[in-house]
Each structure stands twice: as structure tokens, then as C-alpha cells.
Design a protein around this motif. Structure first.
Motif, PDB file in Angstrom:
ATOM      1  N   GLN A  87       0.855  -1.190   0.000  1.00  0.00           N
ATOM      2  CA  GLN A  87       0.000   0.000   0.000  1.00  0.00           C
ATOM      3  C   GLN A  87       0.892   1.241   0.000  1.00  0.00           C
ATOM      4  OE1 GLN A  87      -3.512  -0.118   2.504  1.00  0.00           O
ATOM      5  NE2 GLN A  87      -3.841  -2.264   2.009  1.00  0.00           N
ATOM      6  N   CYS A  88       1.255   1.777   1.181  1.00  0.00           N
ATOM      7  CA  CYS A  88       2.121   2.965   1.137  1.00  0.00           C
ATOM      8  C   CYS A  88       3.541   2.608   0.702  1.00  0.00           C
ATOM      9  CB  CYS A  88       2.140   3.674   2.486  1.00  0.00           C
ATOM     10  SG  CYS A  88       3.250   2.917   3.692  1.00  0.00           S
ATOM     11  N   GLY A  89       3.950   1.358   0.942  1.00  0.00           N
ATOM     12  CA  GLY A  89       5.248   0.893   0.461  1.00  0.00           C
ATOM     13  C   GLY A  89       6.406   1.077   1.425  1.00  0.00           C
ATOM     14  N   MET A  90       6.171   1.748   2.517  1.00  0.00           N
ATOM     15  CA  MET A  90       7.254   2.026   3.465  1.00  0.00           C
ATOM     16  C   MET A  90       7.874   0.750   4.032  1.00  0.00           C
ATOM     17  SD  MET A  90       8.889   4.389   5.096  1.00  0.00           S
ATOM     18  CE  MET A  90       9.970   4.417   6.523  1.00  0.00           C
ATOM     19  N   CYS A  91       7.054  -0.250   4.276  1.00  0.00           N
ATOM     20  CA  CYS A  91       7.548  -1.491   4.895  1.00  0.00           C
ATOM     21  C   CYS A  91       8.023  -2.493   3.858  1.00  0.00           C
ATOM     22  CB  CYS A  91       6.425  -2.136   5.714  1.00  0.00           C
ATOM     23  SG  CYS A  91       5.093  -2.794   4.674  1.00  0.00           S
ATOM     24  N   CYS A 141       3.805  -3.790   9.401  1.00  0.00           N
ATOM     25  CA  CYS A 141       3.123  -3.049   8.344  1.00  0.00           C
ATOM     26  C   CYS A 141       1.906  -2.372   8.959  1.00  0.00           C
ATOM     27  CB  CYS A 141       2.678  -3.995   7.220  1.00  0.00           C
ATOM     28  SG  CYS A 141       1.698  -3.137   5.965  1.00  0.00           S
ATOM     29  N   ARG A 142       1.752  -1.091   8.713  1.00  0.00           N
ATOM     30  CA  ARG A 142       0.600  -0.375   9.279  1.00  0.00           C
ATOM     31  C   ARG A 142      -0.545  -0.242   8.285  1.00  0.00           C
ATOM     32  NH1 ARG A 142       0.828  -0.859  14.596  1.00  0.00           N
ATOM     33  NH2 ARG A 142       0.853  -2.810  13.502  1.00  0.00           N
ATOM     34  N   CYS A 143      -0.365  -0.771   7.072  1.00  0.00           N
ATOM     35  CA  CYS A 143      -1.414  -0.586   6.060  1.00  0.00           C
ATOM     36  C   CYS A 143      -2.161  -1.865   5.706  1.00  0.00           C
ATOM     37  CB  CYS A 143      -0.826  -0.036   4.765  1.00  0.00           C
ATOM     38  SG  CYS A 143       0.076   1.500   4.911  1.00  0.00           S
ATOM     39  N   THR A 144      -1.425  -2.927   5.378  1.00  0.00           N
ATOM     40  CA  THR A 144      -2.082  -4.034   4.666  1.00  0.00           C
ATOM     41  C   THR A 144      -2.821  -5.025   5.539  1.00  0.00           C
ATOM     42  OG1 THR A 144      -0.193  -5.522   4.814  1.00  0.00           O
ATOM     43  CG2 THR A 144      -0.233  -4.006   2.951  1.00  0.00           C
TER      44      THR A 144
HETATM   45  S1  FES Z   1       2.309  -0.888   3.082  1.00  0.00           S
HETATM   46 FE1  FES Z   1       2.296   0.839   4.375  1.00  0.00          FE
HETATM   47  S2  FES Z   1       3.360   0.129   6.117  1.00  0.00           S
HETATM   48 FE2  FES Z   1       3.132  -1.624   4.959  1.00  0.00          FE
END
Ligand code: FES
Ligand SMILES: Cc1cc2nc3c(=O)[nH]c(=O)nc-3n(C[C@H](O)[C@H](O)[C@H](O)COP(=O)(O)OP(=O)(O)OC[C@H]3O[C@@H](n4cnc5c(N)ncnc54)[C@H](O)[C@@H]3O)c2cc1C
Ligand code: FES
Lengths: 171, 291
Positions: free
Chosen positions: A99-103, A135-138
Motif C-alpha cells: 500500500q504505502c510501500g514504506m515497509c 506493516c501499518r497498512c495491509t
Molecule cells: S504498506 Fe504501508 S506500512 Fe506496509
């Protein structure tokens, strides 16, 4: 006390004149300009900075550059083969595991380290290997699915270099 | 970031000689997972890091005349997956498997966990229950052995001076037939979390009869605590739910929990401790019977 530190990075020998007390993650990002390795917490608690050192996934934010002397280090930049994505990268895209790609680079490095050592992990083994990544998104489900499917793909794909242990997939 | 030198001695003797040469200005680094964070917080400012990870004598796990011997470089991942430890010192394999996340376990060492002196270092608690001892070498060549939890000199203070001495090996009496061990841990999530309560247990059985038991509890003070009254009570008793419950109550009587925002309230942990002691004993006894 800066000195020359040399190691293998993504298959090529690099030499850095730097302080051995510098963190590996800072050397990668600020000195070598490889910013694919991310910084989330800088305290070992999130896995965003994961790289593979001598075959094992480690947090590059907890490693003094001095420890890297003579080591074999692989970062996210070392995975794709020219234009061809690594099967784990391909699987993350196909399964919507980003998602955001940070992780993402950290998860992919943990997954690669797992699959290099265990080409057909079960769900528990996948979870254990990803236990140091947050991961804070998926919500993790798609990430687990992506890793499981990459395992299958690496086994079956005859163009892939194959898995070291069983020889499956070697040309 | 510190301005530091970084050295890789190849033998125990050269590591000790380097520490001596720098006269307190050098420090041992193993996995670095505790040390690097202490440095980041400026709590540790040594000029030289003496990295012991390239010393072959400190690597590997072996069995030696009834003892399981771990070199100081053995990581939590190695301990968690080692068939020898799973078979003959299981509590340590379970405890090491719970440390941090996989990346931490891949580099952090069991020995570092002891010397860091965490009140509830997972491996340290398990090793206290297992009755392990640590082999320490000093620069003058002297060798001494200290048990667990005597390796703790205080809160985050070890009996080993990491500016001068080296913990070289950890020795665990191997579990034989009729012996079993267990490790229980309560936490807020399954990885990368501070332990709220840890219980390790080891038993030696003669059929249904408990020959001896060791129980370690943390965090109830600066170091893992033996539940000695419960241990004495168990010796010679026939294993039963009633006996386990009584032992658990005795263990709880001596546990002085503090209410902590991250580790939970004292009341809550007093409610959980007896359940964990019973579970630890049940599992250890079942494994002793070959389950
Ligand atoms: S995709 Fe956003 S923190 Fe994992
Ligand atoms: C994100 C994160 C999560 C963590 N989770 C847990 C957890 O769940 N449970 C837990 O118990 N711990 C946890 N830890 C703490 C840490 O990982 C462990 O204590 C680890 O075992 C320390 O080992 P190390 O090899 O990294 O030690 P290092 O950092 O290399 O050393 C720690 C200390 O011991 C000294 N030392 C190390 N080896 C020796 C030796 N052989 N002789 C003399 N001195 C020595 C060093 O000088 C230093 O002072 C966590 C840490 C992080 C960063
Ligand atoms: S940045 Fe290294 S673990 Fe979070």
C-alpha cells in the motif's frame, strides 16, 4: 576514527572510507545513495531497514558499519535482474501486498532470506520469518499470500536460478 | 554516531589482550542489538568495539559429558532451531524463539542476553530454570564459573565486566530420561514485545514422583527469581493438579510485581502467575514422560 571498510554489496565489492561506528543503514542510504532500505524506528523494532547479511535477514539500523567488513550484503536494490523483477517482488505486486510501500523493501528482504533457505515454507514458517517486520497498512494477509505464492513460483519457474537446497528450478 | 575503532580478534586470548591494552576504553560487541541502542542513547561511549563474532572457539553448540555447551556467539535463531537444544534443553529453545523478531534473533546472542542484564531476558530466565552456568575468562588468564541468576550483579549490571572479561561458554546440564522443561511468556503481541511475565520450569521425575524441580520467574526484580519454596514443596511429591496448584500459590507468595504501564498491573500479573506456573509444570512433567 575513519578507516577503509570493504564488503560485498549486491554482488559488487565496495570500499568506504568511513567511521566504523556509523550505522550500516546510514552508510547504505547517505554514503552509497541506496535509499531502497528504509528507516522506520532506528531501534530494531519495525524491520523497514532489513537487509540480508551473510544469508540472514538483519536490521541494518542495529549494525555498526565496522561489523560489515568482509560481509556479503544484499539490499532491495540487488534483487531485480535488469528489467526482470525477483519472484518475491512480482508476487507482492500481483497480490496487492503493497500500500504505502514504506515497509515493503524490509518485508521482501525477510521473505527472500526465508525462501533462499526454505523453498517451501508453511504458513507458520512464513509468519516466523516475517515476525520482525511491521506493516501499518495491509493487515499482513496479502503479504503472507504473496510470500506463499512466490515460493510456488520460484519452485516452478525454470528461468529462475533455482533453489539452492533442492535444485528445483535450476536450468 | 560515535567515532570508534572496530576490531575482530580471532582468539579468546587476543580479545582479552585487546581489552587489557585499551584499559577500560574498549567493549565487547556480540550481536550488538543491545549495545548499539545504548550507544545511540549515549549510555555507552567506548572508543573501541571488540567484535567476538569471528572467534571460531566461541561458535557452535555441542554436547560434552552430560552438558550442553553453547559458545558465546550462538544466536537466538541457532538456539531456537538446534535439534540438540530442543531435545535436551527445550526451555531455552522456546525462550530464544520468543526474543524480538527474526532479524533480532538472527544476530543477537544468548550470551549477550545474559550480560545485558535485562530483568526478564528471555534466554536468561530459561537458563535460570535449566540450572545453567557461565564460563568467564579474565585477562590474567583466570577462569571462573558463575550460575544463574548469580550472573546478575544488579539491574542491567552483569557480574561480567564487558570492558575486561569474556563470557566464553554457557553450560547447561543436559536433560536425560525422566527430565523435562518448559517456558511460558505473556506479552501484548506475539513478536517485538516486552515480556509482561515469564516462567521457566525444569523437572526430574521418577515415574509419577517429582525428584526435583526448578522454577524461575521474571520480571519480579532486577534478575530472574527462583521460586525456592515451591521447588522444595514439589520435591518428593507425586505430580497432580492439586500439587501443581499448591506450588503455584507458593511461587506467587514471593513474587513482588510492580504495577507497570507497559508490563501490566501487579494485580493482573498476580492473577496470571499461578496459571503460568501450573502450565509450566504440566508441560515439563508431560515432556519428562516423553510426551
Ligand atoms: S504498506 Fe504501508 S506500512 Fe506496509
Ligand atoms: C527490537 C528489539 C527487541 C528485543 N526483544 C527482546 C526480547 O523479546 N527478549 C529479550 O530477552 N531481549 C530482547 N532484546 C534485547 C537483545 O536483543 C538481547 O538481550 C540479545 O540477546 C543481546 O545479545 P547481543 O549479542 O545483541 O548483545 P550485544 O548488544 O552485543 O551485547 C550486550 C552487552 O553484553 C556484552 N557482551 C556481549 N557478549 C559478551 C560476552 N561474550 N562476554 C562479555 N560481555 C559480552 C556487551 O559488551 C554489551 O554490554 C531486544 C532488542 C531489540 C533491539
Ligand atoms: S528502522 Fe531498523 S528496525 Fe526499524
Amino acid at each position: 576514527m575513519a578507516k577503509v571498510i570493504s564488503f560485498l554489496l549486491n554482488g559488487e565489492r565496495v570500499e568506504l572510507f568511513a567511521d566504523p561506528g556509523m550505522l550500516l543503514v546510514d552508510a547504505l542510504r547517505d554514503e552509497l545513495k541506496l535509499t531502497g532500505t528504509k528507516i522506520g524506528c532506528k531501534t530494531g523494532g519495525c524491520g523497514a531497514c532489513t537487509v540480508i547479511m551473510n544469508g540472514l535477514a538483519v536490521n541494518s539500523c542495529l549494525i555498526p558499519l565496522g561489523k560489515a567488513e568482509g560481509a556479503n550484503i544484499v539490499t532491495i536494490e540487488g534483487l531485480a535482474d535488469l528489467d526482470k523483477l525477483h519472484p518475491v517482488q512480482r508476487a507482492f505486486i500481483d497480490h496487492g501486498a503493497v500500500q504505502c510501500g514504506m515497509c515493503t523493501p524490509g518485508f521482501i528482504m525477510s521473505a527472500k532470506a526465508l525462501l533462499d533457505n526454505n523453498p517451501s515454507p508453511d504458513r507458520e514458517q512464513i509468519r516466523e520469518a516475517l515476525s520482525g517486520n511491521i506493516c501499518r497498512c495491509t493487515g499482513y494477509v496479502k503479504i503472507e499470500e504473496a510470500v506463499a505464492s512466490a515460493a510456488g513460483r520460484m519452485h516452478g519457474d525454470k528461468n529462475h536460478e533455482g533453489c539452492a537446497r533442492c535444485g528445483e528450478g535450476t536450468q | 554516531m560515535l567515532s570508534q575503532d572496530y576490531v575482530f580478534p580471532r582468539t579468546v586470548e587476543s580479545a582479552l589482550a585487546l581489552l587489557k591494552e585499551y584499559g577500560g576504553k574498549a567493549i565487547i560487541i556480540a550481536g550488538g542489538t543491545d549495545l548499539v541502542l545504548l550507544e545511540a542513547r549515549k549510555k555507552e561511549t567506548s572508543a573501541v568495539l571488540v567484535d567476538i563474532s569471528h572467534i571460531p572457539d566461541l561458535c557452535g553448540i555441542r554436547e560434552e559429558e552430560g552438558w550442553i555447551v553453547l559458545g558465546a556467539n550462538v544466536t537466538h535463531s541457532e538456539a531456537a532451531f538446534s535439534p540438540l537444544i530442543r531435545q535436551k534443553a527445550l526451555a531455552l529453545a522456546i525462550a530464544s524463539g520468543k526474543v524480538g523478531g527474526r532479524q533480532i534473533r538472527n544476530i543477537a546472542t544468548v550470551a549477550g542476553n545474559i550480560v545485558a542484564g535485562h530483568p526478564a531476558g528471555d534466554a536468561a530466565v530459561a537458563l535460570t530454570a535449566l540450572g545453567a552456568t557461565c564460563v568467564i575468562r579474565s585477562p590474567d588468564g583466570a577462569r571462573r564459573e558463575l550460575g544463574m541468576p548469580e550472573m546478575y550483579a544488579g539491574l542491567h549490571v552483569s557480574a561480567v565486566d564487558c570492558h575486561a572479561e569474556l563470557l566464553t561458554h554457557i553450560r547447561i546440564p543436559a536433560q536425560g530420561p525422566g527430565e523435562g522443561s518448559s517456558y511460558q511468556r505473556m506479552e501484548q503481541r506475539k513478536a517485538l514485545s516486552l515480556p509482561m511475565l515469564c516462567v521457566g520450569a525444569r523437572v526430574a521425575m521418577n515415574g509419577k514422583k517429582i525428584k526435583s524441580a526448578r522454577i524461575a520467574i521474571a520480571p519480579v526484580g532486577p534478575r530472574p527469581q527462583r521460586a525456592t519454596e515451591a521447588e522444595d514443596f514439589l520435591a518428593g511429591k507425586t505430580a497432580s493438579p492439586n500439587v501443581f496448584a499448591k506450588a503455584a500459590a507458593l511461587a506467587d507468595k514471593h513474587a513482588a510485581f510492580r504495577t507497570s504501564a507497559v508490563r501490566g498491573s501487579s494485580e493482573f500479573r498476580h492473577a496470571v502467575l499461578p496459571v503460568f506456573v501450573v502450565r509450566a509444570l504440566e508441560e515439563a512433567v508431560a515432556r519428562a514422560a516423553g510426551a
